[in-house]
Enzyme design. Structure first.
Site, PDB file in Angstrom:
ATOM      1  N   ASP A  47       0.842  -1.194   0.000  1.00  0.00           N
ATOM      2  CA  ASP A  47       0.000   0.000   0.000  1.00  0.00           C
ATOM      3  C   ASP A  47       0.879   1.246   0.000  1.00  0.00           C
ATOM      4  O   ASP A  47       2.002   1.217   0.522  1.00  0.00           O
ATOM      5  CB  ASP A  47      -0.905   0.020   1.237  1.00  0.00           C
ATOM      6  CG  ASP A  47      -2.010  -1.027   1.157  1.00  0.00           C
ATOM      7  OD1 ASP A  47      -2.331  -1.467   0.043  1.00  0.00           O
ATOM      8  OD2 ASP A  47      -2.548  -1.391   2.218  1.00  0.00           O
ATOM      9  N   ARG A  53      -4.726  -5.147   6.176  1.00  0.00           N
ATOM     10  CA  ARG A  53      -5.870  -4.313   6.574  1.00  0.00           C
ATOM     11  C   ARG A  53      -7.077  -5.173   6.936  1.00  0.00           C
ATOM     12  O   ARG A  53      -7.846  -4.844   7.852  1.00  0.00           O
ATOM     13  CB  ARG A  53      -6.222  -3.338   5.457  1.00  0.00           C
ATOM     14  CG  ARG A  53      -5.242  -2.181   5.306  1.00  0.00           C
ATOM     15  CD  ARG A  53      -5.644  -1.255   4.175  1.00  0.00           C
ATOM     16  NE  ARG A  53      -5.455  -1.866   2.876  1.00  0.00           N
ATOM     17  CZ  ARG A  53      -6.198  -1.607   1.801  1.00  0.00           C
ATOM     18  NH1 ARG A  53      -7.224  -0.780   1.889  1.00  0.00           N
ATOM     19  NH2 ARG A  53      -5.936  -2.184   0.643  1.00  0.00           N
TER      20      ARG A  53
END
Length: 302
Positions: free
Chosen positions: A47, A181
């Site tokens: 990310d 996540r």
């Protein structure tokens, strides 16, 4: 007349210590420019706000990318308890809150169901494709995104630190396709307090370690110089996961042309995947059968 291909025929692996705020593709493009390379790719997206190991393959090393992406990877990440966000990280909007704060023992007990073969739903803001479109694009456009659960192998998930009641630091070792996540989101749900990632670092990926990573400042400082090639690791470092056999002088050309060739092997079983070397350089990857390597991937390294 055929168009001349741009760039150098440079091959090898570069372990980048990716900084926060930079996409994985931006890192690859910068590395490709710095090395003036014809071909470049990476072995697993991070990310934009994540840091740590981003293994970039140049030239013939791109043929070994699957062996790194399929390998185990380790992450150290911090979860903010008490809040859920629409992106499952600190970049998103808070969509739910809770005053509940689990104890360390409760957190440790809740980690067990996340170890082994689990089913994981990717974040709505992810690069997963739905009918040809990225999920994050649909989510940004306000569409209701529904993603299917996917299998994930989790080797381990442990509590590393509890700096304060609102934060917990975890270490995750998992296989291909894992979303940290989602781990934070689902752990928060299991604890009844919500949770999202506020800090994420990939500390190793297959054979590559974060402490051996090169920072972007150094790459830019050496860009397009003769010295920059000293940063590269050899192509074969990505092949450490399988046995090595030796190609004979006569078989090198056959193997590079995609044909079976004689190899010298020790402790290699019939049908086992392995890689052949000659003169210290990789020649091919394939399956060993009765004294020959049957290649499915070949390397053209001078």
């Amino acid at each position: 007349m055929a168009r001349k291909r741009k760039g150098r025929d440079v091959s090898g692996w570069l372990v980048v210590d990716k900084p926060a705020g930079m996409t994985s593709n931006a890192v690859v493009n910068k590395v490709k420019w710095a090395f003036e390379a014809r071909k470049a790719g990476h072995a697993g997206t991070l990310d934009p706000e994540a840091t740590g190991v981003l293994a970039v393959a140049l030239g013939e090393a791109t043929k070994t990318v699957p062996f790194v992406t399929d390998a185990l990877k380790a992450y150290v990440f911090t979860v903010r308890l008490g809040q859920a966000t629409n992106t499952d990280d600190a970049e998103g909007e808070v969509i739910a809150e809770s005053d509940a704060r689990p104890t360390d023992d409760e957190i440790k007990a809740a980690l067990s169901p996340f170890v082994g073969e689990i089913m994981q739903v990717p974040p709505k803001f992810s690069a997963v494709k739905i009918d040809g479109q990225r999920a994050y694009k649909l989510a940004r456009d306000g569409e209701d995104v529904e993603l299917d659960a996917r299998p994930l192998w989790v080797e381990s998930l442990i509590l590393v630190d509890r700096p304060d009641p609102d934060h917990v630091v975890l270490e995750l070792v998992c296989g291909k396709g894992g979303y940290v996540r989602s781990i934070a989101r689902d752990l928060g749900a299991a604890l009844g307090c919500h949770g999202h990632v506020v800090r994420l670092r990939r500390v190793w990926s297959g054979p590559f370690l974060a402490e051996e990573g090169v920072e972007m400042d150094r790459i830019e400082a050496l860009a397009r110089s003769e010295e920059i090639d000293t940063l590269l690791l050899p192509v074969e470092i990505a092949l450490d996961c399988m046995p090595e056999v030796r190609a004979t002088d006569e078989s090198v050309t056959r193997l590079r042309n995609g044909n079976p060739g004689l190899v010298i092997a020790h402790d290699v079983e019939y049908g086992e995947e392995c890689w052949a070397s000659h003169g210290g350089k990789p020649v091919a990857v394939g399956h060993y059968r009765a004294g020959e390597l049957h290649p499915n991937r070949v390397f053209l390294i001078p």
